[in-house]
Design an enzyme around this catalytic site. Sequence first.
Site, mmCIF file in Angstrom:
data_model
loop_
_atom_site.group_PDB
_atom_site.id
_atom_site.type_symbol
_atom_site.label_atom_id
_atom_site.label_comp_id
_atom_site.label_asym_id
_atom_site.label_seq_id
_atom_site.Cartn_x
_atom_site.Cartn_y
_atom_site.Cartn_z
ATOM 1 N N ASN A 289 -15.171 -17.151 13.657
ATOM 2 C CA ASN A 289 -15.526 -18.248 12.754
ATOM 3 C C ASN A 289 -14.333 -18.545 11.853
ATOM 4 O OD1 ASN A 289 -18.684 -18.365 13.154
ATOM 5 N ND2 ASN A 289 -18.128 -16.212 13.006
ATOM 6 N N GLY B 44 -18.989 -18.370 6.120
ATOM 7 C CA GLY B 44 -19.839 -18.613 4.968
ATOM 8 C C GLY B 44 -19.300 -17.963 3.705
ATOM 9 N N SER C 280 -24.271 -19.827 13.108
ATOM 10 C CA SER C 280 -25.458 -19.429 12.337
ATOM 11 C C SER C 280 -26.672 -19.158 13.211
ATOM 12 C CB SER C 280 -25.795 -20.497 11.275
ATOM 13 O OG SER C 280 -24.775 -20.571 10.317
ATOM 14 N N TYR D 9 -29.458 -15.907 5.784
ATOM 15 C CA TYR D 9 -29.209 -16.665 4.561
ATOM 16 C C TYR D 9 -30.326 -16.652 3.523
ATOM 17 C CZ TYR D 9 -25.469 -18.529 7.478
ATOM 18 O OH TYR D 9 -24.384 -18.643 8.285
ATOM 19 N N GLU E 49 -17.601 -13.678 18.811
ATOM 20 C CA GLU E 49 -17.137 -15.006 18.428
ATOM 21 C C GLU E 49 -16.270 -14.907 17.187
ATOM 22 O OE1 GLU E 49 -20.072 -17.551 16.012
ATOM 23 O OE2 GLU E 49 -21.384 -16.442 17.375
ATOM 24 N N ASP F 177 -17.086 -11.599 14.876
ATOM 25 C CA ASP F 177 -18.288 -10.805 15.137
ATOM 26 C C ASP F 177 -18.060 -9.909 16.346
ATOM 27 O OD1 ASP F 177 -19.510 -12.086 13.018
ATOM 28 O OD2 ASP F 177 -20.393 -13.641 14.284
ATOM 29 N N GLU G 256 -25.272 -26.954 10.244
ATOM 30 C CA GLU G 256 -25.096 -25.930 9.214
ATOM 31 C C GLU G 256 -24.853 -26.537 7.820
ATOM 32 O OE1 GLU G 256 -22.776 -22.344 10.736
ATOM 33 O OE2 GLU G 256 -22.201 -23.871 12.182
ATOM 34 N N ARG H 161 -13.610 -14.888 10.332
ATOM 35 C CA ARG H 161 -14.492 -13.733 10.465
ATOM 36 C C ARG H 161 -14.861 -13.587 11.935
ATOM 37 N NH1 ARG H 161 -19.365 -15.306 9.031
ATOM 38 N NH2 ARG H 161 -20.188 -14.769 11.077
#
Length: 317
Positions: A275, A279, A148, A218, A273, A259, A20, A257
Site C-alpha cells: 500500500n 491509512g 481495505s 477501522y 500486497e 502485508d 475507501e 506498508r
Amino acid sequence: MYMKEAMGKVGVLFGGRSAEREVSIMSGTGVLNALRSRGIDAHPFDPAERSLAELAAEKFDRVFIALHGRYGEDGSLQGALEQLGIPYTGSGVMASSIAMDKIFSKKIWLYHGLTTPAYAVLDAKTDLQKVTEQLGLPLIVKPPHEGSTIGITKVKAAAEIDTAYALAAKFDEEVLAEEFIQGRELTVAVLGRGADAYALPLIEIVAPDGNYDYQNKYFTDDTKYLCPAPIDADLTKEIQAMCVEAYRAVGCEGWARIDVLVRARDNKPFLIEINTSPGMTGHSLVPMAARAAGMSYEDVCVEILKTARLKIVSDSQ
C-alpha cells in the site's frame, strides 16, 4: 518545531472518489491536525469536491497525499501533480500504478525471486472449478485494484467460488484468486527511498476469528495489534529485509506498508500486497509502528511531508 515557513503552503489531499473515501477522510483529518499542531500551514483539499484547476489555483508548495484506492493511490493523481509541478508525498506515477495492481506487483516480486502466494487471474471465461483444483481450498478471491478488504472472499468450498468471483468482478474486470496461507498476519511499514529505505518494527494482527475485515480494521476495538510482533529476531530481520526489497523492486519511495503472511507449518513469509498511501486513522498501523520506533504520529507525518518531491526529472527542473 517545523514552522510553516520551512514547508510553505501545504495541501492535505483526502476524501476522493474511491470505495475507501470514508477511511481517507479519517486519515486526512488526522494528518491535517498533526501538521497544523507543528505550525505547518496545512489546508484540506478533497479532489472529489474540487477540480484540478482549483488545486493549481491554491498554489501549494507541496501536498501530502492521504487518499486511498483509485484516483489517489494508483498513479493517476500523481501524474496530474507532476503536470502541475506540485511536489507530493509517496511513490511516483509508475510505482503507484504497479503497487495498486496486486497481480502486476506479484509478477514483479516473482521476477525478483521474492515469495508470494500462488495465484490465478480470473475473468468471465475462466473455468472457476478448475481454479479451485489448481490452487486448492480454501482460497482467496479479491479485486486486484481495491484495498481495505473490499470485495474479498475466503472460498472454503468449490461451490462458493462463483459468488466470490461475482462480488470481486463488481470492482474489476479481472479478478485475483490466491492460494490461502494459514498462519500469522503481519504488516510492515517501510520509509525512505532507494538504498536509504528501511523497515519499522513488525506488527502482528490478531483479528476476531481471524477475520480482519473492513469493520474490524477501522471501526471496532476487537482486533489486537502486537508491536513489535513477538517473533524470533532472525525471522524478524528476514521479513524486514524482504519487505524493503519488495518496496524497492516496485520502485516505491517516501513510505508504504506491506502485508505479509507467515505460514504456520514452516514460518515461511509470503508477500501479500503493498500500500503506497497507507491509512493514518486512529486504528492505522504505520503510526503504531512508528511509535514503537520512537516517533510520534506528528513526527511521522512531518517526516513523510519532508520527502515530498516531483519524481519525473525534466529539462526545466
